[in-house]
Design a protein around this motif. Structure first.
Motif, PDB file in Angstrom:
ATOM      1  N   CYS A   1      10.822  22.684 -14.914  1.00  0.00           N
ATOM      2  CA  CYS A   1      10.321  21.501 -15.621  1.00  0.00           C
ATOM      3  C   CYS A   1       8.991  21.860 -16.274  1.00  0.00           C
ATOM      4  O   CYS A   1       8.278  22.736 -15.792  1.00  0.00           O
ATOM      5  CB  CYS A   1      10.079  20.339 -14.658  1.00  0.00           C
ATOM      6  N   HIS A   2       8.676  21.165 -17.358  1.00  0.00           N
ATOM      7  CA  HIS A   2       7.354  21.367 -17.949  1.00  0.00           C
ATOM      8  C   HIS A   2       6.884  20.090 -18.627  1.00  0.00           C
ATOM      9  O   HIS A   2       7.682  19.379 -19.244  1.00  0.00           O
ATOM     10  CB  HIS A   2       7.373  22.509 -18.965  1.00  0.00           C
ATOM     11  N   ALA A   3       5.596  19.800 -18.510  1.00  0.00           N
ATOM     12  CA  ALA A   3       5.023  18.614 -19.161  1.00  0.00           C
ATOM     13  C   ALA A   3       3.738  18.998 -19.871  1.00  0.00           C
ATOM     14  O   ALA A   3       3.020  19.901 -19.437  1.00  0.00           O
ATOM     15  CB  ALA A   3       4.743  17.535 -18.113  1.00  0.00           C
ATOM     16  N   TYR A   4       3.462  18.330 -20.990  1.00  0.00           N
ATOM     17  CA  TYR A   4       2.179  18.479 -21.676  1.00  0.00           C
ATOM     18  C   TYR A   4       1.354  17.232 -21.426  1.00  0.00           C
ATOM     19  O   TYR A   4       1.892  16.151 -21.249  1.00  0.00           O
ATOM     20  CB  TYR A   4       2.385  18.644 -23.181  1.00  0.00           C
ATOM     21  N   GLY A   5       0.043  17.394 -21.477  1.00  0.00           N
ATOM     22  CA  GLY A   5      -0.863  16.256 -21.329  1.00  0.00           C
ATOM     23  C   GLY A   5      -0.936  15.797 -19.885  1.00  0.00           C
ATOM     24  O   GLY A   5      -0.253  16.313 -19.005  1.00  0.00           O
ATOM     25  N   ARG A   6      -1.836  14.808 -19.645  1.00  0.00           N
ATOM     26  CA  ARG A   6      -1.941  14.273 -18.290  1.00  0.00           C
ATOM     27  C   ARG A   6      -2.207  12.776 -18.381  1.00  0.00           C
ATOM     28  O   ARG A   6      -2.504  12.253 -19.447  1.00  0.00           O
ATOM     29  CB  ARG A   6      -3.021  14.987 -17.491  1.00  0.00           C
ATOM     30  N   GLY A   7      -2.068  12.152 -17.247  1.00  0.00           N
ATOM     31  CA  GLY A   7      -2.296  10.702 -17.207  1.00  0.00           C
ATOM     32  C   GLY A   7      -1.326   9.973 -18.128  1.00  0.00           C
ATOM     33  O   GLY A   7      -0.148  10.298 -18.176  1.00  0.00           O
ATOM     34  N   SER A   8      -1.875   9.065 -18.929  1.00  0.00           N
ATOM     35  CA  SER A   8      -1.001   8.230 -19.762  1.00  0.00           C
ATOM     36  C   SER A   8      -0.426   9.015 -20.940  1.00  0.00           C
ATOM     37  O   SER A   8       0.530   8.584 -21.576  1.00  0.00           O
ATOM     38  CB  SER A   8      -1.777   7.016 -20.276  1.00  0.00           C
TER      39      SER A   8
ATOM     40  N   THR B   1      10.697  26.160 -28.019  1.00  0.00           N
ATOM     41  CA  THR B   1       9.572  27.096 -28.014  1.00  0.00           C
ATOM     42  C   THR B   1       8.842  27.039 -26.677  1.00  0.00           C
ATOM     43  O   THR B   1       8.393  28.069 -26.148  1.00  0.00           O
ATOM     44  CB  THR B   1       8.606  26.784 -29.182  1.00  0.00           C
ATOM     45  N   THR B   2       8.759  25.846 -26.113  1.00  0.00           N
ATOM     46  CA  THR B   2       8.125  25.718 -24.794  1.00  0.00           C
ATOM     47  C   THR B   2       8.856  26.579 -23.776  1.00  0.00           C
ATOM     48  O   THR B   2       8.237  27.325 -23.008  1.00  0.00           O
ATOM     49  CB  THR B   2       8.139  24.237 -24.349  1.00  0.00           C
ATOM     50  N   LEU B   3      10.182  26.509 -23.784  1.00  0.00           N
ATOM     51  CA  LEU B   3      10.962  27.321 -22.849  1.00  0.00           C
ATOM     52  C   LEU B   3      10.721  28.812 -23.100  1.00  0.00           C
ATOM     53  O   LEU B   3      10.529  29.596 -22.165  1.00  0.00           O
ATOM     54  CB  LEU B   3      12.459  26.983 -22.979  1.00  0.00           C
ATOM     55  N   LEU B   4      10.702  29.188 -24.374  1.00  0.00           N
ATOM     56  CA  LEU B   4      10.502  30.594 -24.719  1.00  0.00           C
ATOM     57  C   LEU B   4       9.126  31.104 -24.258  1.00  0.00           C
ATOM     58  O   LEU B   4       8.998  32.225 -23.770  1.00  0.00           O
ATOM     59  CB  LEU B   4      10.634  30.757 -26.237  1.00  0.00           C
ATOM     60  N   THR B   5       8.099  30.274 -24.415  1.00  0.00           N
ATOM     61  CA  THR B   5       6.763  30.721 -24.019  1.00  0.00           C
ATOM     62  C   THR B   5       6.620  30.784 -22.499  1.00  0.00           C
ATOM     63  O   THR B   5       5.867  31.605 -21.984  1.00  0.00           O
ATOM     64  CB  THR B   5       5.647  29.820 -24.608  1.00  0.00           C
ATOM     65  N   LEU B   6       7.355  29.944 -21.791  1.00  0.00           N
ATOM     66  CA  LEU B   6       7.364  30.050 -20.325  1.00  0.00           C
ATOM     67  C   LEU B   6       8.023  31.355 -19.904  1.00  0.00           C
ATOM     68  O   LEU B   6       7.498  32.093 -19.063  1.00  0.00           O
ATOM     69  CB  LEU B   6       8.120  28.870 -19.708  1.00  0.00           C
ATOM     70  N   ILE B   7       9.184  31.643 -20.501  1.00  0.00           N
ATOM     71  CA  ILE B   7       9.915  32.867 -20.164  1.00  0.00           C
ATOM     72  C   ILE B   7       9.089  34.093 -20.552  1.00  0.00           C
ATOM     73  O   ILE B   7       9.085  35.099 -19.856  1.00  0.00           O
ATOM     74  CB  ILE B   7      11.296  32.876 -20.855  1.00  0.00           C
ATOM     75  N   GLY B   8       8.367  33.996 -21.675  1.00  0.00           N
ATOM     76  CA  GLY B   8       7.524  35.099 -22.130  1.00  0.00           C
ATOM     77  C   GLY B   8       6.229  35.230 -21.338  1.00  0.00           C
ATOM     78  O   GLY B   8       5.367  36.022 -21.697  1.00  0.00           O
ATOM     79  N   ALA B   9       6.081  34.437 -20.287  1.00  0.00           N
ATOM     80  CA  ALA B   9       4.894  34.476 -19.406  1.00  0.00           C
ATOM     81  C   ALA B   9       3.616  34.183 -20.180  1.00  0.00           C
ATOM     82  O   ALA B   9       2.543  34.690 -19.857  1.00  0.00           O
ATOM     83  CB  ALA B   9       4.793  35.813 -18.668  1.00  0.00           C
ATOM     84  N   LEU B  10       3.749  33.374 -21.228  1.00  0.00           N
ATOM     85  CA  LEU B  10       2.575  32.981 -22.016  1.00  0.00           C
ATOM     86  C   LEU B  10       1.975  31.675 -21.498  1.00  0.00           C
ATOM     87  O   LEU B  10       0.892  31.283 -21.883  1.00  0.00           O
ATOM     88  CB  LEU B  10       2.971  32.808 -23.497  1.00  0.00           C
TER      89      LEU B  10
ATOM     90  N   GLY C   1      14.822  18.297 -23.967  1.00  0.00           N
ATOM     91  CA  GLY C   1      14.351  19.048 -22.815  1.00  0.00           C
ATOM     92  C   GLY C   1      15.409  19.396 -21.794  1.00  0.00           C
ATOM     93  O   GLY C   1      15.096  19.898 -20.722  1.00  0.00           O
ATOM     94  N   ARG C   2      16.660  19.131 -22.114  1.00  0.00           N
ATOM     95  CA  ARG C   2      17.751  19.488 -21.200  1.00  0.00           C
ATOM     96  C   ARG C   2      18.688  20.461 -21.894  1.00  0.00           C
ATOM     97  O   ARG C   2      18.957  20.329 -23.077  1.00  0.00           O
ATOM     98  CB  ARG C   2      18.579  18.256 -20.817  1.00  0.00           C
ATOM     99  N   LEU C   3      19.229  21.390 -21.112  1.00  0.00           N
ATOM    100  CA  LEU C   3      20.266  22.260 -21.659  1.00  0.00           C
ATOM    101  C   LEU C   3      21.593  21.568 -21.463  1.00  0.00           C
ATOM    102  O   LEU C   3      21.907  21.101 -20.359  1.00  0.00           O
ATOM    103  CB  LEU C   3      20.258  23.619 -20.952  1.00  0.00           C
ATOM    104  N   LEU C   4      22.358  21.489 -22.545  1.00  0.00           N
ATOM    105  CA  LEU C   4      23.637  20.814 -22.441  1.00  0.00           C
ATOM    106  C   LEU C   4      24.676  21.751 -21.858  1.00  0.00           C
ATOM    107  O   LEU C   4      24.671  22.950 -22.123  1.00  0.00           O
ATOM    108  CB  LEU C   4      24.104  20.345 -23.822  1.00  0.00           C
ATOM    109  N   ALA C   5      25.570  21.187 -21.090  1.00  0.00           N
ATOM    110  CA  ALA C   5      26.693  21.971 -20.563  1.00  0.00           C
ATOM    111  C   ALA C   5      27.614  22.309 -21.730  1.00  0.00           C
ATOM    112  O   ALA C   5      27.429  21.825 -22.838  1.00  0.00           O
ATOM    113  CB  ALA C   5      27.424  21.164 -19.517  1.00  0.00           C
ATOM    114  N   GLY C   6      28.611  23.130 -21.463  1.00  0.00           N
ATOM    115  CA  GLY C   6      29.569  23.436 -22.512  1.00  0.00           C
ATOM    116  C   GLY C   6      29.088  24.537 -23.429  1.00  0.00           C
ATOM    117  O   GLY C   6      29.297  24.497 -24.624  1.00  0.00           O
ATOM    118  N   THR C   7      28.424  25.525 -22.867  1.00  0.00           N
ATOM    119  CA  THR C   7      28.047  26.681 -23.664  1.00  0.00           C
ATOM    120  C   THR C   7      29.302  27.488 -23.964  1.00  0.00           C
ATOM    121  O   THR C   7      30.277  27.441 -23.215  1.00  0.00           O
ATOM    122  CB  THR C   7      27.045  27.554 -22.909  1.00  0.00           C
TER     123      THR C   7
END
Ligand SMILES: Nc1ncnc2c1ncn2[C@@H]1O[C@H](COP(=O)(O)OP(=O)(O)OP(=O)(O)O)[C@@H](O)[C@H]1O
Ligand SMILES: [Mg+2]
Length: 238
Positions: A17-24, A54-63, A226-232
């Motif tokens: 999971c990943h989120a940007y920002g905080r609070g409200s 891109t968020t997923l890619l940067t997580l995988i890229g350890a950025l 933000g979800r990967l769909l089934a049925g690849t």
């Protein structure tokens, strides 16, 4: 290192999971991603703008650091990884992001040599030879001394690819590598990526909106909100 643990997977994500920002202003961008990429596999990731690719890619890229869930890249767990561990993983990943990220003050050859500089124990001449080899492989053998501003968009993209591959990565991450290219050049660049990746046996994860290149993939994965769909879809099943 812990490479043997997932000998056949270069990426394993569980409940990521990943989120940007905080609070409200906090906004959940990735929702419990379950995802693996095998070594040697070519996976294309598609989905509407803003869905989190891109968020997923940067997580995988350890950025970015992992906030929640598990993510193992090249056998290394990235959840709770410190900067040093993330840096070590990054060195083994080839990344091709939009805008090429070439250094403007360096020639094509010097830019690619930066990739080869990541290989341990090589002398300057050897690293330069590797840079030339890769530029030749991407069809730029005649452009070694040119600076980025003297190259076309497609040529710059090829330099970026050569630089990524010169580091002999075990995993290649590419974010819309054909976006700036015309249809034919885009096709050529992706064919080249596929061929070179196959030769080096590395996994490839590529974000694309380009329907013309979907058939190079072993597998297509679609993301929505933000979800990967089934049925690849596997190439062999189409
Ligand atoms: N650094 C950031 N801070 C806050 N929000 C961000 C940040 N980066 C991305 N976002 C938001 O997170 C969501 C996902 O962005 P992301 O860049 O991962 O989407 P994407 O699928 O790559 O889109 P595109 O196809 O347009 O490149 C978007 O709503 C975006 O506005
Ligand atoms: Mg993006």
């Amino acid at each position: 290192m812990a490479d043997h643990r997932s000998a056949h997977s270069v990426i394993v994500a569980r409940g990521l999971c990943h989120a940007y920002g905080r609070g409200s202003t906090r906004r959940q961008v990735l929702q419990s991603i379950e995802f693996t990429v095998a070594s040697g596999e070519i996976v294309l990731l598609t989905g509407p703008s803003g869905c989190g690719k891109t968020t997923l890619l940067t997580l995988i890229g350890a950025l970015r650091s992992v906030q929640q869930g598990e993510l193992e890249v090249l056998g290394v767990p990235l959840q709770s990884a410190d900067r040093e561990r993330r840096r070590r993983v990054r060195r083994r990943i080839g990344m091709i992001f939009q805008g090429h990220n070439l250094l403007r003050c360096l020639t094509a050859e010097q830019n690619v040599q930066m990739g080869a500089d990541l290989l341990p124990g090589l002398a300057y001449r050897q690293r330069r030879a590797i840079a030339r080899q890769w530029l030749q492989a991407v069809g730029l053998g005649e452009h070694l001394r040119q600076f980025p501003h003297d190259l076309s968009g497609g040529q710059k993209q090829r330099v970026a690819i050569a630089r990524a591959l010169a580091a002999r990565p075990r995993l290649l991450l590419a974010d819309e590598p054909t976006a700036a290219l015309d249809g034919r050049t885009g096709r050529e660049v992706v064919e080249l990526l596929r061929q070179l990746a196959r030769e080096q046996g590395c996994g490839v994860l590529m974000v694309t909106h380009d329907p013309r290149i979907l058939d190079v993939a072993d597998r297509l994965v679609t993301m929505e909100d933000g979800r990967l769909l089934a049925g690849t879809l596997r190439q062999s099943e189409r």
